[in-house]
Write an enzyme that holds these catalytic residues in place. Structure first.
Site, PDB file in Angstrom:
ATOM      1  N   GLY A 113      -5.794  -5.954   1.928  1.00  0.00           N
ATOM      2  CA  GLY A 113      -4.411  -5.801   2.395  1.00  0.00           C
ATOM      3  C   GLY A 113      -3.757  -7.139   2.656  1.00  0.00           C
ATOM      4  N   GLY A 163     -12.392  -4.529   1.223  1.00  0.00           N
ATOM      5  CA  GLY A 163     -13.791  -4.127   1.352  1.00  0.00           C
ATOM      6  C   GLY A 163     -14.181  -3.136   0.266  1.00  0.00           C
ATOM      7  N   LYS A 213     -12.776 -10.670   8.370  1.00  0.00           N
ATOM      8  CA  LYS A 213     -13.763  -9.606   8.619  1.00  0.00           C
ATOM      9  C   LYS A 213     -15.155 -10.094   8.192  1.00  0.00           C
ATOM     10  CE  LYS A 213     -10.524  -5.728   8.098  1.00  0.00           C
ATOM     11  NZ  LYS A 213     -10.050  -4.644   7.224  1.00  0.00           N
ATOM     12  N   ARG A 244       0.826  -1.223   0.000  1.00  0.00           N
ATOM     13  CA  ARG A 244       0.000   0.000   0.000  1.00  0.00           C
ATOM     14  C   ARG A 244       0.855   1.267   0.000  1.00  0.00           C
ATOM     15  NH1 ARG A 244      -4.937  -1.943   3.932  1.00  0.00           N
ATOM     16  NH2 ARG A 244      -6.338  -2.487   2.240  1.00  0.00           N
TER      17      ARG A 244
HETATM   18  N1  LIG Z   1      -9.689 -19.788   9.636  1.00  0.00           N
HETATM   19  C1  LIG Z   1      -9.298 -18.610  10.097  1.00  0.00           C
HETATM   20  N2  LIG Z   1      -9.415 -18.288  11.398  1.00  0.00           N
HETATM   21  C2  LIG Z   1      -8.995 -17.094  11.869  1.00  0.00           C
HETATM   22  N3  LIG Z   1      -8.458 -16.129  11.093  1.00  0.00           N
HETATM   23  C3  LIG Z   1      -8.321 -16.390   9.793  1.00  0.00           C
HETATM   24  C4  LIG Z   1      -8.742 -17.616   9.219  1.00  0.00           C
HETATM   25  N4  LIG Z   1      -8.465 -17.578   7.899  1.00  0.00           N
HETATM   26  C5  LIG Z   1      -7.920 -16.382   7.649  1.00  0.00           C
HETATM   27  N5  LIG Z   1      -7.808 -15.646   8.769  1.00  0.00           N
HETATM   28  C6  LIG Z   1      -7.208 -14.325   8.939  1.00  0.00           C
HETATM   29  O1  LIG Z   1      -7.882 -13.371   8.152  1.00  0.00           O
HETATM   30  C7  LIG Z   1      -7.030 -12.241   8.087  1.00  0.00           C
HETATM   31  C8  LIG Z   1      -7.348 -11.437   6.850  1.00  0.00           C
HETATM   32  O2  LIG Z   1      -8.723 -11.105   6.852  1.00  0.00           O
HETATM   33  P1  LIG Z   1      -9.290  -9.825   6.104  1.00  0.00           P
HETATM   34  O3  LIG Z   1      -8.788  -8.580   6.761  1.00  0.00           O
HETATM   35  O4  LIG Z   1     -10.761 -10.059   6.038  1.00  0.00           O
HETATM   36  O5  LIG Z   1      -8.637  -9.962   4.641  1.00  0.00           O
HETATM   37  P2  LIG Z   1      -8.153  -8.845   3.629  1.00  0.00           P
HETATM   38  O6  LIG Z   1      -7.234  -7.895   4.372  1.00  0.00           O
HETATM   39  O7  LIG Z   1      -7.438  -9.581   2.549  1.00  0.00           O
HETATM   40  O8  LIG Z   1      -9.411  -8.150   3.190  1.00  0.00           O
HETATM   41  C9  LIG Z   1      -5.626 -12.760   8.084  1.00  0.00           C
HETATM   42  O9  LIG Z   1      -4.892 -12.097   9.094  1.00  0.00           O
HETATM   43  C10 LIG Z   1      -5.796 -14.259   8.409  1.00  0.00           C
HETATM   44  O10 LIG Z   1      -4.885 -14.726   9.388  1.00  0.00           O
HETATM   45  O1  LIG Z   2      -7.511  -2.624   5.242  1.00  0.00           O
HETATM   46  C1  LIG Z   2      -8.533  -2.098   4.803  1.00  0.00           C
HETATM   47  O2  LIG Z   2      -9.597  -2.793   4.353  1.00  0.00           O
HETATM   48  P1  LIG Z   2      -9.497  -4.305   3.751  1.00  0.00           P
HETATM   49  O3  LIG Z   2      -8.954  -5.207   4.851  1.00  0.00           O
HETATM   50  O4  LIG Z   2     -10.930  -4.608   3.413  1.00  0.00           O
HETATM   51  O5  LIG Z   2      -8.609  -4.235   2.543  1.00  0.00           O
HETATM   52  C2  LIG Z   2      -8.682  -0.606   4.699  1.00  0.00           C
HETATM   53  O6  LIG Z   2      -7.514   0.056   5.143  1.00  0.00           O
HETATM   54  C3  LIG Z   2      -9.902  -0.162   5.508  1.00  0.00           C
HETATM   55  O7  LIG Z   2      -9.719  -0.502   6.840  1.00  0.00           O
HETATM   56  P2  LIG Z   2     -10.999  -0.774   7.781  1.00  0.00           P
HETATM   57  O8  LIG Z   2     -11.684  -2.028   7.287  1.00  0.00           O
HETATM   58  O9  LIG Z   2     -10.446  -0.903   9.186  1.00  0.00           O
HETATM   59  O10 LIG Z   2     -11.892   0.448   7.614  1.00  0.00           O
END
Ligand SMILES: Nc1ncnc2c1ncn2[C@@H]1O[C@H](COP(=O)(O)OP(=O)(O)O)[C@@H](O)[C@H]1O
Ligand SMILES: O=C(OP(=O)(O)O)[C@H](O)COP(=O)(O)O
Length: 394
Positions: free
Chosen positions: A351, A374, A197, A36
């Site tokens: 991310g 997101g 998330k 990023r």
């Molecule tokens: N089965 C699981 N249990 C708990 N955490 C998990 C699991 N699978 C993935 N994760 C966690 O999800 C996190 C990423 O989630 P998220 O923020 O939703 O993804 P992104 O940043 O790609 O949008 C990672 O830190 C990973 O360790």
């Molecule tokens: O990491 C982010 O979102 P993402 O995990 O959905 O890519 C953005 O920086 C937004 O962060 P937020 O979901 O805490 O508002």
């Protein structure tokens, strides 16, 4: 895009409040993935070249309106300075006297990074007073934080009502690439949704079910669906209040003729660590007191096959806790399948997903790595992004 960009305004000698998304993974005070930060550099360089006084602002993590020492942006300023090859000044506040002094003493082409905007409760509430305080620092607002464009916060939306407001180059590029991929998607079109998330992401599935041919579920998100099927999930991540929603999505998938893929086996652990005892179990046999931290080998094989037969894949959220090697196989498998499928246009969002393909050394094999998880999902759903809507029209 019908919004003005930094190319449409004269920024020479102007103080520019540039919102970026420096929400990067960190460990022990060091940035562990700089995707990023690198992505923001074209805009920062363009501002510098135009002779602007560059004031950067970002959030980091979710400190919920209070100062959390580990979430200061100081390590980010250091890394950015190395990447830009020039000094990046840093202040420990995001508005107020210190920030004003620092902003006012900038000379043309200098770069300042403010403190984490989420240290203030008004940021996520989109408090108009905080938005005004941010605006008081600058003459022009630039939003280059595509990853946070789905948030209507003081530094992403509110501030845009108080200053001339334009998009940065990353914002422009993201919208361009994602818009083109989706306007007439090549089929089979597959969405892979994982990560942690659950609350944020489960809603987008509804809309994706109107668009895709295949929907693949993995990561922490999967276990709410597993529970919805009536299986026990032990200590795995679970959103109890989303179980009915998960059920309704499985019904909608059927009605829409969308192939819905869920894990058939998983790697479970008795502890959230690399040294945990682990075993592979069928999805209906997750033991009590164990948590599922990755998808299993049979699931990986199926997901790889679906990917290799797809023409367009959007991938958001890792399949397991890939940061720990013991639970990285699922995420690696999906990443490698995308890397090998040269006929497949791959859009990676989020991310952590971006960090994963970087970690596995396959980032250059992806068609587009979006800096927004997101945000890219909401954009692809057809939702308006508040951080974009608030910018000035062309
Ligand atoms: N089965 C699981 N249990 C708990 N955490 C998990 C699991 N699978 C993935 N994760 C966690 O999800 C996190 C990423 O989630 P998220 O923020 O939703 O993804 P992104 O940043 O790609 O949008 C990672 O830190 C990973 O360790
Ligand atoms: O990491 C982010 O979102 P993402 O995990 O959905 O890519 C953005 O920086 C937004 O962060 P937020 O979901 O805490 O508002």
């Amino acid at each position: 895009m019908n919004k003005k960009t930094i190319r449409d305004v004269d920024l020479k000698g102007k103080k520019v409040f540039c919102r970026v998304d420096f929400n990067v993974p960190m460990k022990d005070g060091k940035v562990t993935d700089e995707t990023r930060i690198r992505a923001a550099i074209p805009t920062i360089n363009a501002l510098v070249e135009q002779g602007a006084k560059v004031i950067l602002a970002s959030h980091l993590g979710r400190p919920k309106g209070t100062v959390v020492e580990e979430l200061r942006l100081t390590p980010v300023a250091e890394r950015l300075s190395e990447l830009l090859g020039k000094e990046v000044k840093k202040v420990n506040e995001a508005f107020g006297p210190q920030a004003e002094d620092a902003a006012n003493s900038l000379i043309e082409g200098e770069v300042l990074l403010l403190e984490n905007v989420r240290f203030y409760p008004g940021e996520e509430k989109n408090d108009p007073e905080l938005a005004k305080a941010f605006a008081a620092l600058a003459d022009v607002y630039v939003n280059d934080a595509f990853g946070a464009a789905h948030r209507a916060h003081a530094s992403t939306e509110g501030i845009a009502h108080h200053l001339p407001a334009v998009a940065g180059l990353l914002m422009e590029k993201e919208l361009d690439v994602l818009g083109k991929a989706l306007s007439n998607p090549e089929r089979p079109f597959t969405a892979i949704i994982g990560g942690a998330k659950v609350k944020d992401k489960i809603g987008v599935i509804d809309n994706l079910l109107d668009k895709v041919d295949n929907l693949i579920i993995g990561g922490g998100l999967a276990y709410t669906f597993v529970k919805a099927l009536g299986h026990e999930v032990g200590e795995s991540l679970l959103e109890e209040d989303k179980i009915d929603l998960a059920k309704s999505f499985m019904e909608k998938a059927k009605a829409n003729n969308v192939n819905f893929y869920m894990p058939v086996d998983v790697t479970v652990a008795d502890d959230f660590s690399n040294d945990a005892n682990t075993k592979v179990v069928a999805i209906d046999s997750i033991p009590q007191d164990w948590e599922a931290l990755d998808i299993g080998p049979e699931t990986i094989d199926t997901y790889r096959k679906v990917i290799s037969e797809s023409k367009l894949v959007i991938w958001n959220g890792p399949m397991g806790v890939f940061e720990l090697d013991a639970f990285a196989k699922g995420t690696r498998g999906v990443g490698e399948a995308l890397a090998e499928s040269t006929d497949t246009y791959s859009v990676i969002g989020g991310g952590d997903s971006a960090a994963a393909v970087e970690k596995f050394g396959i980032a250059d094999k992806m068609s587009h790595i979006s800096t927004g998880g997101g945000a890219s999902l909401e954009f692809m759903e057809g939702k308006e992004l508040p951080g974009l809507v608030a910018l000035n029209d062309k």
